[in-house]
Design a protein around this motif. Structure first.
Motif, PDB file in Angstrom:
ATOM      1  N   ASN A 458       1.349   9.576   2.328  1.00 48.75           N
ATOM      2  CA  ASN A 458       2.441   8.605   2.333  1.00 48.75           C
ATOM      3  C   ASN A 458       2.462   7.831   3.636  1.00 48.75           C
ATOM      4  OD1 ASN A 458       3.880   9.204  -0.215  1.00 48.75           O
ATOM      5  ND2 ASN A 458       4.103  11.230   0.712  1.00 48.75           N
ATOM      6  N   ASP A 459       2.696   6.508   3.519  1.00 48.36           N
ATOM      7  CA  ASP A 459       2.819   5.734   4.746  1.00 48.36           C
ATOM      8  C   ASP A 459       4.261   5.779   5.251  1.00 48.36           C
ATOM      9  OD1 ASP A 459       4.340   3.816   3.395  1.00 48.36           O
ATOM     10  OD2 ASP A 459       3.000   2.149   3.863  1.00 48.36           O
ATOM     11  N   ARG A 460       4.551   5.020   6.286  1.00 50.56           N
ATOM     12  CA  ARG A 460       5.833   5.119   6.964  1.00 50.56           C
ATOM     13  C   ARG A 460       6.855   4.093   6.470  1.00 50.56           C
ATOM     14  NH1 ARG A 460       4.865   8.902  10.739  1.00 50.56           N
ATOM     15  NH2 ARG A 460       7.063   8.822  11.379  1.00 50.56           N
ATOM     16  N   GLY A 461       6.606   3.537   5.303  1.00 51.21           N
ATOM     17  CA  GLY A 461       7.615   2.655   4.727  1.00 51.21           C
ATOM     18  C   GLY A 461       8.931   3.383   4.495  1.00 51.21           C
ATOM     19  N   ALA A 462      10.061   2.612   4.535  1.00 54.60           N
ATOM     20  CA  ALA A 462      11.393   3.223   4.424  1.00 54.60           C
ATOM     21  C   ALA A 462      11.758   3.596   3.002  1.00 54.60           C
ATOM     22  CB  ALA A 462      12.438   2.273   4.992  1.00 54.60           C
ATOM     23  N   GLY A 463      11.007   3.109   2.029  1.00 56.47           N
ATOM     24  CA  GLY A 463      11.338   3.403   0.633  1.00 56.47           C
ATOM     25  C   GLY A 463      12.453   2.511   0.092  1.00 56.47           C
ATOM     26  N   ASN A 468       8.922  -1.146   1.131  1.00 55.83           N
ATOM     27  CA  ASN A 468       8.410  -0.127   0.214  1.00 55.83           C
ATOM     28  C   ASN A 468       7.619   0.944   0.952  1.00 55.83           C
ATOM     29  OD1 ASN A 468       7.622  -2.624  -2.292  1.00 55.83           O
ATOM     30  ND2 ASN A 468       9.524  -1.570  -1.939  1.00 55.83           N
ATOM     31  N   ARG A 469       7.687   2.151   0.395  1.00 56.33           N
ATOM     32  CA  ARG A 469       6.795   3.214   0.866  1.00 56.33           C
ATOM     33  C   ARG A 469       5.596   3.251  -0.063  1.00 56.33           C
ATOM     34  NH1 ARG A 469       9.528   8.721   1.776  1.00 56.33           N
ATOM     35  NH2 ARG A 469      10.249   7.518   3.580  1.00 56.33           N
ATOM     36  N   TYR A 470       4.390   3.256   0.532  1.00 60.02           N
ATOM     37  CA  TYR A 470       3.167   3.286  -0.257  1.00 60.02           C
ATOM     38  C   TYR A 470       2.477   4.643  -0.106  1.00 60.02           C
ATOM     39  CZ  TYR A 470       3.823  -1.725  -0.630  1.00 60.02           C
ATOM     40  OH  TYR A 470       4.343  -2.962  -0.881  1.00 60.02           O
ATOM     41  N   ARG A 471       1.843   5.010  -1.170  1.00 60.27           N
ATOM     42  CA  ARG A 471       1.144   6.298  -1.214  1.00 60.27           C
ATOM     43  C   ARG A 471      -0.231   6.092  -1.834  1.00 60.27           C
ATOM     44  NH1 ARG A 471       4.077  10.656  -4.733  1.00 60.27           N
ATOM     45  NH2 ARG A 471       5.408  10.775  -2.868  1.00 60.27           N
ATOM     46  N   PHE A 490       7.107   2.937  -3.771  1.00 64.87           N
ATOM     47  CA  PHE A 490       8.460   3.443  -3.955  1.00 64.87           C
ATOM     48  C   PHE A 490       9.444   2.525  -3.235  1.00 64.87           C
ATOM     49  CE2 PHE A 490       5.458   6.913  -3.957  1.00 64.87           C
ATOM     50  CZ  PHE A 490       5.773   7.573  -5.144  1.00 64.87           C
ATOM     51  N   GLY A 491      10.436   2.011  -4.029  1.00 70.22           N
ATOM     52  CA  GLY A 491      11.514   1.219  -3.465  1.00 70.22           C
ATOM     53  C   GLY A 491      12.846   1.756  -3.953  1.00 70.22           C
ATOM     54  N   GLU A 492      13.928   1.028  -3.651  1.00 68.23           N
ATOM     55  CA  GLU A 492      15.248   1.491  -4.086  1.00 68.23           C
ATOM     56  C   GLU A 492      15.449   1.285  -5.580  1.00 68.23           C
ATOM     57  OE1 GLU A 492      18.255   0.701  -0.474  1.00 68.23           O
ATOM     58  OE2 GLU A 492      17.137  -1.085  -1.125  1.00 68.23           O
ATOM     59  N   VAL A 551       0.527   6.522   8.715  1.00 69.05           N
ATOM     60  CA  VAL A 551       0.826   7.662   7.846  1.00 69.05           C
ATOM     61  C   VAL A 551       2.096   8.380   8.314  1.00 69.05           C
ATOM     62  CG1 VAL A 551      -0.048   9.907   7.056  1.00 69.05           C
ATOM     63  CG2 VAL A 551      -1.611   7.952   7.265  1.00 69.05           C
ATOM     64  N   ARG A 552       2.894   8.835   7.329  1.00 67.03           N
ATOM     65  CA  ARG A 552       4.071   9.655   7.589  1.00 67.03           C
ATOM     66  C   ARG A 552       3.772  11.133   7.343  1.00 67.03           C
ATOM     67  NH1 ARG A 552       9.615   8.781   7.388  1.00 67.03           N
ATOM     68  NH2 ARG A 552       9.236   6.649   6.742  1.00 67.03           N
ATOM     69  N   ASP A 553       3.141  11.437   6.210  1.00 63.24           N
ATOM     70  CA  ASP A 553       2.863  12.834   5.886  1.00 63.24           C
ATOM     71  C   ASP A 553       1.687  12.925   4.939  1.00 63.24           C
ATOM     72  OD1 ASP A 553       3.919  13.038   2.959  1.00 63.24           O
ATOM     73  OD2 ASP A 553       5.577  12.088   4.050  1.00 63.24           O
TER      74      ASP A 553
END
Length: 941
Positions: A458-463, A468-471, A490-492, A551-553
């Protein structure tokens, strides 16, 4: 006659500089330096060592004493150097961008109108550094020639008419490999008309500018038209150009950083310039060479110096000593080379993979090599732990720390048990450097026929909808042997996913360990991506309109549950690593994973040293270095010695700096003698006696390849030192078995042959050769003596009659040097040098092959000059009617050397016309006695 003790000096390194302590070296004590191998049968060199006594009145060298002038400045492993100021000088050139050179003004002697032959004797501080070496070049009107080294490659520039427009540039086809500080003679020859309408350029290396046998560096370079070198009116310079210091591409070029000793310039066979700094005076700034040319210092080049460094190392301890009165304080120090510290402790090195990852500075890495009692998966760089847990609804055995295996030579990793489902997850640090590009590596193996799971990054997007958060996901499936690459968003208010590709025939489900990499390269409005398996790119593409962040995780969801008709097995997983765009390539990571199998010996030594924070350099061209096997987990110095052993060379402390050097086997073959010692002239001191025993005999050798299978075996089955029983002409069986780190089984056979070759040398051995430098006759050779280093060749001439009639060649395995008020001598530890003579095609010295079997066809008296011979092997001798230019040559029979001036006959029965007693031996010989080349050559590795 030299006085004792000779002029010595010593330095200590403190306060960021070298400080002279010569006045404190106790003149009433002997300084001893030991370097290289201590005995002929030693397998590795000991650290260079020194024994030295320093006066310490006032507690000067008592680092624990607050009243010491050096308190808090010296301590454990303080740098130390020791040497002499003696002999002829050289020019020390400091390099950099300032003008520093040796130069001679324009003179007709500098003009070459025919074939160009330039020879330069220098020692560079770093042979891989791009530098100007020598030139006669003033831009625009006097573009004559220039010799440069660019990233280790010798490059020659010349102009036929003095203009840039007509300038020709050619580079050697092989990189020059020399260790830092090594002294070499370089040569470039330009045949301006090769007789076929073109020119031919060659590069060589040698020992001196006067060598008669040179080593060709790379391939000859042939031009399509004839050429010439413009004579012009430019001055000649060594080390820098006053008006020209550019690469062929036009970039700035550093001035030479090192030592300059000699330059020789020939026009065809006519010597035009013959400069040697031996004509200079230490401390001077100008001198006149043997051709009458005056050479001067240019810029801020150092004056001429003869300050030899005989030992450079570190002082590990400062033991205080005093006499009973307490008035005489002194310190007996024992400085040692840096390999002493490298070999300290007993901890084996980490695997090649873990060492490489650590040295390459990842953003995050979880090796998953934690012990059985660990409570988590620790970060290699001090980040957050990675966690793992089972699907509680399904159950099964928990993962087993150090229960998994990826390769035999890699640390045990986390084992995921069969019939389990779970998650492995870890968050990574926020890295701004990874925002422009990043890669994530996974290593996994096993899992059986039903191994399934997904690696998610997962990247560091806020979602959110605006961020958007991208994976990126890699879903693997053993039942289909495929990896599916997906992108999720992933978005709201909206989310979605897309299959980017499916990698078929993935090949990672064979139970063995494999490497997988995901690389993301964000652009302005799109993102490039790629997936690598075992170092090879298997898929790539572009995600239009999507811009990934760092990357976030990283997460692994695994499933090892068997289904109908399929079985599951335990899975191993480890070394999950996150890099920015400056990290190693996928190929480099896979090489590390496979233990750098196939890596050249010298390259491995340099890499190992660099990873551990040391400096190493190598002599011996890469193409001639042996390829190494898998790098295992051993102590650092043991791994490096493995390389030197496989390459049949030496691993040593550098003599003049705290670095490590490797002298490869290719530098040992066919050397000119570094020094010739005439016994009858009193140049060799007692004890001097040959050893003729079976200590080094090996005629049946088995070599097992480390991590390999069946050993390779080589047996010497004929000759005096064969496995035949003594009554049958041999010495009996001397069988040895060794394990070597080599890449292939064929290499193991080569190693076995080489050991048998060295182990069946049929000659006496001179294990110790001592010379007394206080002897005036010996002191006359001081310049050559102080140049001798481990691996160099000595030639012993006019040895006692009962030692044999021939000159003896030995290689220096190591030496002990003693200097004091009553002694100044060097004792060389030696091994036979004759086995290191290799055949060279086209060489007048090394270009002859023996018949492999020939005998006298008649009995000879002591004066007969017509010798009938019978060849018992396949190849007969050359005849003088067909090969007149190949005569004369020397043969040996019964200890006598004869010079063959002619040979008649074109069958196996031939007749030699000879000159008898070339080596001083003349005697009768029996029919059937073997006869062979007097100086045989061998096939090099």
């Amino acid at each position: 006659m030299p006085s004792l003790p000779p002029p010595i000096w010593a330095d200590l390194f403190y306060s960021g500089a070298w400080n002279d302590i010569s006045q404190d070296v106790r003149s009433t004590s002997t300084v001893t330096v030991t370097r290289g191998l201590s005995a002929e049968s030693s397998s590795a060199a000991e650290p260079t060592s020194c024994e030295c006594v320093l006066d310490s009145r006032g507690y000067k060298y008592a680092p624990r004493a607050p009243q010491s002038a050096l308190y808090d400045l010296i301590g454990r492993n303080t740098g130390f150097r020791f040497g002499y100021k003696v002999g002829s000088p050289w020019a020390e050139l400091p390099g950099g961008l300032d003008y520093n050179s040796l130069f001679v003004n324009d003179n007709a002697a500098l003009d070459v109108t025919g074939d160009f032959d330039l020879r330069l004797d220098i020692a560079l501080e770093d042979w891989s550094e791009s530098q100007m070496l020598a030139l006669r070049y003033v831009p625009s009107a006097n573009d004559c020639w220039a010799l440069e080294i660019l990233d280790g490659v010798l490059t020659f520039l010349w102009s036929p008419d003095g203009t840039f427009a007509s300038r020709v540039t050619q580079a050697a086809t092989e990189t020059l490999k020399a260790y830092n500080g090594q002294r070499l003679a370089l040569r470039v020859t330009l045949d301006i008309n090769n007789g076929a309408g073109g020119y031919e350029l060659r590069f060589y290396t040698g020992r001196t500018v006067d060598d008669t046998e040179w080593h060709l560096l790379g391939d000859p370079i042939v031009g399509g038209s004839t050429t010439s070198v413009y004579a012009g009116t430019a001055y000649m310079e060594i080390g820098a150009g006053f008006t020209f210091n550019l690469t062929p591409a036009g970039g700035s070029l550093n001035r030479m950083r090192g030592k300059a000793y000699a330059l020789k310039l020939l026009d065809g066979s006519t010597v035009k310039v013959n400069m040697n700094t031996r004509s200079a005076t230490p401390g001077g700034t100008t001198f006149t060479d043997s051709t009458g040319l005056t050479w001067s210092r240019g810029g801020s080049a150092s004056v001429f110096t003869n300050r030899h460094i005989r030992m450079a190392g570190e002082v590990p301890a400062w033991p205080p000593t005093r006499d009973r009165s307490g008035n005489d304080n002194y310190v007996s120090i024992a400085p040692a080379g840096v390999t002493r510290r490298m070999d300290a402790g007993n901890k084996p090195t980490d695997s090649a993979l873990l060492r490489f990852i650590r040295a390459s500075n990842p953003i995050e890495c979880w090796p998953l090599t934690d012990g059985i009692d660990s409570d988590g998966a620790k970060s290699l760089v001090g980040g957050r732990d990675m966690t793992y847990y089972l699907d509680t609804g399904f159950g099964g055995d928990t993962p087993v720390p150090q229960g998994g295996k990826l390769k035999d030579w890699i640390e045990d990793v986390l084992q995921l048990k069969a019939e389990t489902i779970g998650v492995l997850s870890g968050g990574v640090p926020n890295s701004t450097s990874a925002a422009s590009a990043w890669s994530v590596d996974f290593f996994m193996g096993g899992g059986g026929e039903i191994s399934n799971g997904t690696w998610s990054i997962n990247d560091r997007g806020a979602g959110t909808d605006s961020d958007n958060r991208y994976r990126v996901q890699l879903s693997y499936d053993a039942t289909t042997n495929e990896i599916t690459v997906l992108r999720s968003m992933f978005g709201e208010t909206s989310s979605g996913g897309l299959v980017l590709t499916t990698i078929t025939s993935a090949g990672i489900f064979d139970g063995r360990g494999h490497h997988i990499r995901v690389t993301i390269d964000p652009l302005a409005t799109t993102t490039d991506w790629a997936v690598y398996i075992d170092g090879v790119q298997r898929a790539s593409g572009n995600m239009s309109g999507i811009v990934f962040k760092a990357v976030r995780d990283i997460r692994l969801n695994w499933s090892l549950v068997a289904g109908a008709g399929f079985s599951s097995a335990d899975m191993s997983v480890g070394f999950i690593t996150y890099w920015d765009g400056n990290g190693p390539t996928a190929g480099e990571m896979y090489d590390a994973f496979t233990g750098f199998q196939g890596e050249r010996a010298g390259d491995r030594i340099v890499r190992l040293a660099t990873e551990a924070g040391y400096v190493a350099s190598v002599a011996g061209e890469t193409v001639f270095q042996q390829r190494m096997g898998i790098q295992g987990s051993k102590k650092l110095l043991e791994l490096m010695n493995d390389c030197a052993r496989t390459n049949f060379g030496y691993l040593l402390d550098a003599r003049d700096r705290t670095e490590v050097i490797h002298r490869g086997q290719s530098t040992l073959w066919n050397q000119p003698p570094a020094l010739t010692l005439d016994f009858k002239a009193g140049l060799i001191s007692a004890p001097f006696k040959p050893v003729d025993d079976d200590k080094l005999t090996e005629n049946d050798v088995s070599i097992k390849r480390e991590y390999g299978s069946v050993p390779a075996r080589e047996v010497r089955e004929d000759g005096k030192l064969s496995v035949l029983d003594p009554e049958d002409g041999g010495v009996g069986r001397y069988d040895k078995a060794y394990t070597y780190s080599v890449e292939t089984d064929d290499q193991a056979r080569q190693v076995a042959r080489m050991r048998v070759h060295l182990g069946t040398y049929d000659g006496v051995r001179y294990t110790r050769v001592t010379i007394d430098l206080a002897n005036p006759r010996v002191f006359q050779m001081i310049d050559d003596i102080l140049r001798i280093d481990v691996g160099d060749k000595l030639r012993l001439t006019r040895v006692p009659d009962d030692h044999g009639p021939d000159d003896v060649d030995v290689l220096v395995n190591g030496y002990t040097e003693e200097v004091g008020p009553d002694v100044w001598r060097i004792t060389f530890n030696c091994v036979p040098g004759e086995p290191w003579t290799a055949g060279v095609v086209g060489s007048t010295t090394y270009g002859r092959a023996d018949t492999a079997g020939c005998q006298l066809a008649e009995a000879l008296d002591a004066s007969e000059t017509g010798v009938d011979v019978l060849t018992t092997a396949v190849a007969r001798w050359i005849d003088s009617a067909t090969y007149a230019s190949e005569f004369p040559f020397d043969v040996r029979t019964g200890g006598e050397v004869m010079r063959v001036t002619a040979c008649t006959g074109t069958t196996t029965s031939q007749t030699f016309t000879v000159t008898r007693g070339i080596n001083g031996v003349t005697k009768a010989h029996a029919s059937g006695q073997p006869i062979s080349l007097a100086h045989p050559v061998y096939v090099a590795m």
